[in-house]
Every structure is written in structure tokens, then in C-alpha cells.
Scaffold this motif. Structure first.
Motif, PDB file in Angstrom:
ATOM      1  N   SER A 171      43.893  47.530  33.818  1.00 22.00           N
ATOM      2  CA  SER A 171      42.461  47.023  33.493  1.00 22.00           C
ATOM      3  C   SER A 171      42.728  46.336  32.132  1.00 22.00           C
ATOM      4  O   SER A 171      43.262  46.784  31.139  1.00 22.00           O
ATOM      5  CB  SER A 171      41.433  48.203  33.445  1.00 22.00           C
ATOM      6  N   THR A 172      42.163  45.041  31.938  1.00 23.06           N
ATOM      7  CA  THR A 172      42.220  44.342  30.762  1.00 23.06           C
ATOM      8  C   THR A 172      40.888  44.471  30.089  1.00 23.06           C
ATOM      9  O   THR A 172      40.443  44.089  28.891  1.00 23.06           O
ATOM     10  CB  THR A 172      42.720  43.084  31.003  1.00 23.06           C
ATOM     11  N   ASP A 173      39.778  44.917  30.913  1.00 24.77           N
ATOM     12  CA  ASP A 173      38.372  45.172  30.305  1.00 24.77           C
ATOM     13  C   ASP A 173      37.935  46.275  31.251  1.00 24.77           C
ATOM     14  O   ASP A 173      38.399  47.012  32.012  1.00 24.77           O
ATOM     15  CB  ASP A 173      37.507  43.786  30.647  1.00 24.77           C
ATOM     16  N   SER A 174      36.577  46.825  30.796  1.00 21.99           N
ATOM     17  CA  SER A 174      35.929  47.803  31.479  1.00 21.99           C
ATOM     18  C   SER A 174      35.612  47.183  32.937  1.00 21.99           C
ATOM     19  O   SER A 174      35.102  46.259  33.142  1.00 21.99           O
ATOM     20  CB  SER A 174      34.606  48.050  30.961  1.00 21.99           C
ATOM     21  N   VAL A 175      35.981  47.899  34.118  1.00 26.10           N
ATOM     22  CA  VAL A 175      35.945  47.421  35.273  1.00 26.10           C
ATOM     23  C   VAL A 175      35.605  48.656  36.274  1.00 26.10           C
ATOM     24  O   VAL A 175      36.229  49.900  36.189  1.00 26.10           O
ATOM     25  CB  VAL A 175      37.288  47.080  35.879  1.00 26.10           C
ATOM     26  N   PRO A 192      38.315  52.211  32.009  1.00 22.94           N
ATOM     27  CA  PRO A 192      38.066  51.477  30.574  1.00 22.94           C
ATOM     28  C   PRO A 192      39.195  50.528  30.320  1.00 22.94           C
ATOM     29  O   PRO A 192      40.333  50.401  30.991  1.00 22.94           O
ATOM     30  CB  PRO A 192      38.147  52.489  29.520  1.00 22.94           C
ATOM     31  N   PRO A 193      39.143  49.784  29.748  1.00 19.16           N
ATOM     32  CA  PRO A 193      40.293  48.782  28.985  1.00 19.16           C
ATOM     33  C   PRO A 193      41.500  49.317  28.986  1.00 19.16           C
ATOM     34  O   PRO A 193      41.715  50.517  28.301  1.00 19.16           O
ATOM     35  CB  PRO A 193      40.015  47.981  27.871  1.00 19.16           C
ATOM     36  N   ASN A 194      42.752  48.779  29.265  1.00 21.54           N
ATOM     37  CA  ASN A 194      44.196  49.150  29.001  1.00 21.54           C
ATOM     38  C   ASN A 194      44.577  50.508  29.591  1.00 21.54           C
ATOM     39  O   ASN A 194      45.297  51.428  29.206  1.00 21.54           O
ATOM     40  CB  ASN A 194      44.462  49.422  27.345  1.00 21.54           C
ATOM     41  N   ASN A 211      34.335  43.494  37.970  1.00 21.43           N
ATOM     42  CA  ASN A 211      34.730  42.744  37.078  1.00 21.43           C
ATOM     43  C   ASN A 211      35.777  42.104  37.544  1.00 21.43           C
ATOM     44  O   ASN A 211      36.986  42.748  37.068  1.00 21.43           O
ATOM     45  CB  ASN A 211      34.548  43.427  35.846  1.00 21.43           C
ATOM     46  N   GLY A 214      38.752  41.491  34.648  1.00 25.23           N
ATOM     47  CA  GLY A 214      38.872  42.684  33.913  1.00 25.23           C
ATOM     48  C   GLY A 214      40.248  43.532  34.435  1.00 25.23           C
ATOM     49  O   GLY A 214      40.356  44.754  33.943  1.00 25.23           O
ATOM     50  N   SER A 226      45.365  38.190  37.642  1.00 25.65           N
ATOM     51  CA  SER A 226      44.007  38.492  37.754  1.00 25.65           C
ATOM     52  C   SER A 226      43.371  37.898  39.036  1.00 25.65           C
ATOM     53  O   SER A 226      43.698  36.535  39.209  1.00 25.65           O
ATOM     54  CB  SER A 226      43.141  38.120  36.604  1.00 25.65           C
ATOM     55  N   LYS A 230      36.023  36.729  34.378  1.00 18.94           N
ATOM     56  CA  LYS A 230      35.301  38.129  34.065  1.00 18.94           C
ATOM     57  C   LYS A 230      33.935  38.090  34.387  1.00 18.94           C
ATOM     58  O   LYS A 230      33.209  36.980  34.184  1.00 18.94           O
ATOM     59  CB  LYS A 230      35.468  37.992  32.394  1.00 18.94           C
TER      60      LYS A 230
END
Length: 253
Positions: A171-175, A192-194, A211, A214, A226, A230
Motif C-alpha cells: 500500500s502506498t496510500d490508505s486502501v 494504511p500506507p506503507n 483506491n 493506493g 499500480s 488514486k
């Protein structure tokens, strides 16, 4: 009236189904059912609060008021869990127990003695049988052992084929993610991110992404990147064995 009942009544007054709420909020119907049932431990608290706020807005309720009621309910539940019932002390008088159950104790000792004798006798009988085994019997047993090892190797090979697709999700963003593995098992994740997780399958993964931008995928060590932009909801995004074969046939840059 609890938070879940309040949201459900407001939804029904507007003639909305759970699917309607899910389409408008991008929240899983399963999560919405939990909220209406007063079950709030299906996800981390920040996500639950965000879901309740979104739900409240769609059905025309004040999100702040609904969250205040939610906080009160959760606090009350925590107090109930912390309350521990008094433990009644049980006193055991061994003398009274023996005197009241002496017949049963003697019977148990006799039965135990008989079982020990029977076991010892059975062991001696088995030893005699082992000594009388013929050469042909020994060969047959060795053959069975070899067959068993071959079956074990086959099962290990089947398992390796079954789990041959390994997908790393980062995950690079909340998804929010819902994935169907091999057209049977469905799993849902709030990431959550990361954060990263690893999924395994035999043939394919079918994703719904809340998302699309994300998250990124790595399939058996090959970076797929990806799947979208987003904020875009992506449905029926399939990663399959055919995709892996196509990637492997293409030279790495």
C-alpha cells in the motif's frame, strides 16, 4: 436505541438498501451489516469511526452526534469487559472425599491393574508375531513404505503447484481491498500506507480496490506496478497464471 439501529432506521426511512449505502460510501456491505448489528471490532477504531461518519451523512444524520453516541456505547462496553465476577473459593477435603468414594476408588484401582496386565500380555504377543514374520512379509512392508514416500512426494509437488502464485501487495496510500482467491476464498483488508501483505493462489486473484492508485503488486518477484489512479474504485481486476506466463515470456528490461 443504539447507533446501529439508528443508522438502520434512517436508511429504511429513505428506502435505501445496504447495497445502495455501499455504492455511495465504498464501504463493504459486510462492514455495514456489522455496524447495524452493533459489532464494532471488525476493523481498527479509526476506520470504524470513518465508516460511521460516512454512513450517517448518506442517511441524513448529523455525523458528530452519531459519533458521540458511538463513543458512549464503546465506553460502556469497555467498562463491562473490565468488570470481573467474584471467584468463589472451593475447599476440598480429601479425607471426606476418600471416605465417601472408597468403593469407587477400589474399583478404579482394580480396573487399572487389569488394564496393565492386559497391556503387558498384548506387548509380549506382538513381539512373538514380529519374530515369526517371513522374508516375504518384510519385503511387502518395505514396498509399502516406498509407496508411502512416493505419495508424500506427489502431495508435496501438488502443494507447490497449488501455491505457485505468490502476490505481494504494497500500500502506498490508505486502501480497502477485497480479493477472491481461485474463485472460492474471499478476503478483505483495510491497509494504511506503507503496509505489505503476501497472498498465495493456484490460478488467479480477482480484486476489488477502493483506491486503485493506493496499491501496487509484485507477482512472483515481477513488479506489476499500480493498477489505476488514486481515488478510483476498480472492480474485477484479475491477476492470473496466464499473466505470470506472459510476464515470464517477456525479457526483463
Amino acid at each position: 436505541m443504539g447507533v446501529g439501529e439508528r443508522l438502520r432506521d434512517a436508511r429504511m426511512e429513505r428506502n435505501l438498501t445496504l447495497r445502495d449505502i455501499s455504492n455511495k460510501t465504498r464501504i463493504s456491505e459486510k462492514f455495514l451489516e456489522n455496524i447495524e448489528s452493533g459489532v464494532f471490532d471488525f476493523a481498527p477504531e479509526p476506520y470504524v469511526r470513518a465508516f460511521i461518519r460516512s454512513y450517517a451523512r448518506v442517511v441524513g444524520l448529523n455525523p458528530d452526534e452519531v459519533i458521540k453516541q458511538y463513543d458512549a456505547e464503546v465506553s460502556a462496553l469497555k467498562v463491562k469487559k473490565e468488570e470481573k465476577p467474584a471467584v468463589k473459593k472451593i475447599e476440598f477435603d480429601i479425607g471426606t472425599f476418600v471416605s465417601e468414594n472408597v468403593i469407587w476408588i477400589i474399583g478404579a484401582v482394580v480396573v487399572l491393574f487389569i488394564v496393565i496386565i492386559a497391556f503387558v500380555g498384548l506387548g509380549e504377543g506382538e513381539k512373538k508375531v514380529v519374530q515369526k514374520k517371513s522374508f516375504e512379509s518384510a519385503v511387502e512392508e518395505v514396498s509399502k513404505g516406498v509407496k508411502k514416500e512416493v505419495k508424500t512426494e506427489i502431495k508435496a509437488e501438488e502443494k507447490s503447484v497449488k501455491d505457485s502464485l505468490e502476490l505481494k501487495v504494497i500500500s502506498t496510500d490508505s486502501v480497502w481491498i477485497s480479493v477472491m482467491i481461485d474463485s472460492s476464498t474471499v478476503k478483505e483488508f483495510l491497509m494504511p500506507p506503507n503496509i505489505s501483505l503476501t497472498l498465495k493462489a493456484r490460478d488467479n486473484f480477482n480484486f476489488i480496490l477502493g483506491n486503485a492508485g493506493g496499491v501496487k503488486f509484485i507477482l512472483n518477484g515481477r513488479d506489476l506496478g499500480s493498477p489505476g489512479r488514486k481515488g478510483v474504485v476498480l472492480r474485477n481486476y484479475i491477476i492470473s497464471r496466464e499473466k505470470l506466463e506472459k510476464i515470464n515470456s517477456t525479457p526483463a528490461p
